[in-house]
Design a protein around this motif. Sequence first.
Motif, mmCIF file in Angstrom:
data_model
loop_
_atom_site.group_PDB
_atom_site.id
_atom_site.type_symbol
_atom_site.label_atom_id
_atom_site.label_comp_id
_atom_site.label_asym_id
_atom_site.label_seq_id
_atom_site.Cartn_x
_atom_site.Cartn_y
_atom_site.Cartn_z
ATOM 1 N N TYR A 117 -9.156 0.939 -2.769
ATOM 2 C CA TYR A 117 -8.169 0.867 -1.717
ATOM 3 C C TYR A 117 -7.437 2.197 -1.562
ATOM 4 O O TYR A 117 -7.421 3.038 -2.456
ATOM 5 N N ASP A 118 -6.839 2.392 -0.403
ATOM 6 C CA ASP A 118 -5.997 3.557 -0.163
ATOM 7 C C ASP A 118 -4.576 3.194 -0.543
ATOM 8 O O ASP A 118 -3.953 2.336 0.092
ATOM 9 N N PRO A 119 -4.016 3.827 -1.578
ATOM 10 C CA PRO A 119 -2.666 3.453 -2.019
ATOM 11 C C PRO A 119 -1.635 3.664 -0.925
ATOM 12 O O PRO A 119 -1.697 4.624 -0.149
ATOM 13 N N GLN A 120 -0.688 2.736 -0.845
ATOM 14 C CA GLN A 120 0.400 2.883 0.112
ATOM 15 C C GLN A 120 1.325 4.007 -0.339
ATOM 16 O O GLN A 120 1.470 4.267 -1.533
ATOM 17 N N PRO A 121 1.967 4.683 0.598
ATOM 18 C CA PRO A 121 2.967 5.682 0.188
ATOM 19 C C PRO A 121 4.140 5.012 -0.505
ATOM 20 O O PRO A 121 4.550 3.916 -0.131
ATOM 21 N N SER A 177 -0.647 -6.993 -1.105
ATOM 22 C CA SER A 177 -1.269 -5.677 -0.986
ATOM 23 C C SER A 177 -2.389 -5.598 -2.010
ATOM 24 O O SER A 177 -2.366 -6.293 -3.030
ATOM 25 N N HIS A 208 2.208 -12.474 2.488
ATOM 26 C CA HIS A 208 2.173 -11.018 2.374
ATOM 27 C C HIS A 208 1.664 -10.617 1.002
ATOM 28 O O HIS A 208 1.932 -11.280 -0.002
ATOM 29 N N GLU A 263 -3.001 -3.135 -3.941
ATOM 30 C CA GLU A 263 -2.481 -2.555 -5.178
ATOM 31 C C GLU A 263 -1.747 -3.609 -6.010
ATOM 32 O O GLU A 263 -1.858 -3.633 -7.235
ATOM 33 N N THR A 308 9.282 -5.045 1.847
ATOM 34 C CA THR A 308 9.224 -4.143 2.992
ATOM 35 C C THR A 308 10.531 -4.220 3.769
ATOM 36 O O THR A 308 11.072 -5.301 3.982
ATOM 37 N N THR A 313 5.691 -3.732 -0.427
ATOM 38 C CA THR A 313 5.284 -2.329 -0.376
ATOM 39 C C THR A 313 5.473 -1.706 -1.748
ATOM 40 O O THR A 313 6.119 -2.281 -2.634
ATOM 41 N N THR A 314 4.913 -0.533 -1.932
ATOM 42 C CA THR A 314 5.004 0.162 -3.209
ATOM 43 C C THR A 314 6.290 0.981 -3.269
ATOM 44 O O THR A 314 6.565 1.782 -2.373
#
Length: 465
Positions: A58-62, A432, A430, A434, A463, A85-86
């Motif tokens: 996966y593409d990590p969240q900012p 993610s 919800h 990650e 979030t 969110t991260t």
Amino acid sequence: RPMSDRTPERAPTARPLRRAGAPLLAGALVLLVVAVVVIIVSFQRSIPTPHADKQRSYDPQPAVGYSGNGEATGAISPAWAFGVTTAWRIPYEVTGIGPKPLIYAQGTTLYALFQSQDHHSLDITVVAYDVSGDQPRELWSTAGTAPPSFVASHVVPVAHLLIIDRLVVDTTTGALSLVPWKDAHALTAVGDTVVVCDGNEACSGWTLEASSWELTWSSATGPQTTEKPTDEQITYPERPVIGTGENASVVLPIDLSLHPPQILDPRTGRITNLADPHAQSAARPRDLILASDGLVVADRNTAVLYDAEGFVVGAQSRSEVHRTPTRDGRLPTVSELGAFLDGGVPAWSTATVRVPPISANHPRFVLTMELTDASAIHDLDPNKNDLATTIPQFWPAQVRASSDGSVLYAEKDEGTHTKLFFDVSGQVAHGSAELTSATALTWVFDDLVVGVTNSGIVAFTPTNP
């Protein structure tokens, strides 16, 4: 140890052949060598790493930082209804089947133990972070050497110390030391007494006097088990202790297929066998369910209630099946637990969650959340999520709720399985990738949960709306 950035080595460049008489042959040889190298590298990269994190693609969240209020009530924040969110990351690369960091939260401090990825090394680093701010702030860091056969899986806090296997961490200074017991493990602590069991048929009590550990008692027990004998999906006890003060007892990890349940007085080491008025067979499957002031020993049809000293205070039928109370930070009393097992509501939690069978009223797989105050019943579909993921079945291993019942958190199973926050009114879940990949989730605040991945320690927060 947190990994520092590394500058990648420059790939070697092929030197051109200078033989003037054979330019075409030289070019062909170069192309052949390049093709062979590409095939070998591609083949090596296609070999899967044993036990590699399945979510590494996966593409990590900012990371957005933490901006919550730092409350820790035991329930989760209603803000999770807006998504997950991260918040921040502490990088640490886990290679192959190397050990992941061990984390433990105490107030606003997160302790992390990092082990060397070299299986021949016992090098460790213990770091304390203040996580109350936007980003984690390092308070201290101590490097040391772990004892042989070190297993970092369980933390026992006592006073200003953390006991991890045979390692002792002073939380005020970061100093490391070792305990004197070599072939046993700390089970729990009550007051200033650490209860240590050998996994066979003996337990002992130790106290720290001045700067040395002193043995205060030693007791023979029934045959012990390495598996937890308690049913943790009903009351979620954080340690095997029932009662308080002079009435506190430790529930021992006894193999219930071989011996009746046992409790131990941590002050004297006196052991009590729990009498069984139903004369249940030792081979009959039983659950130990811990309460704040006692415990319940139950099988599929019956339940026996005990106080913290091991006396029987009730015996009843058990009609509760497949209902999971939410984890809200409080243990029930024995009487509250008995009422729940007899079909009543869990007075100590916000709601219960169950998985109804497929029927005309429930034509698809859903979770049914029933509020304890009987104000509402909600059917929640795990497939209505923002992960773009189809979830054919979702048997919850752990559930939490906000105190107002507006948000439900559920884990599909232990380990790296789907974890979702359900917006109850909006009927959407919800999560993610990650978060799903994270293990050892540790709830620091109502709106901050920290986990461990193959890339390091990661914190998650709601979030912003």
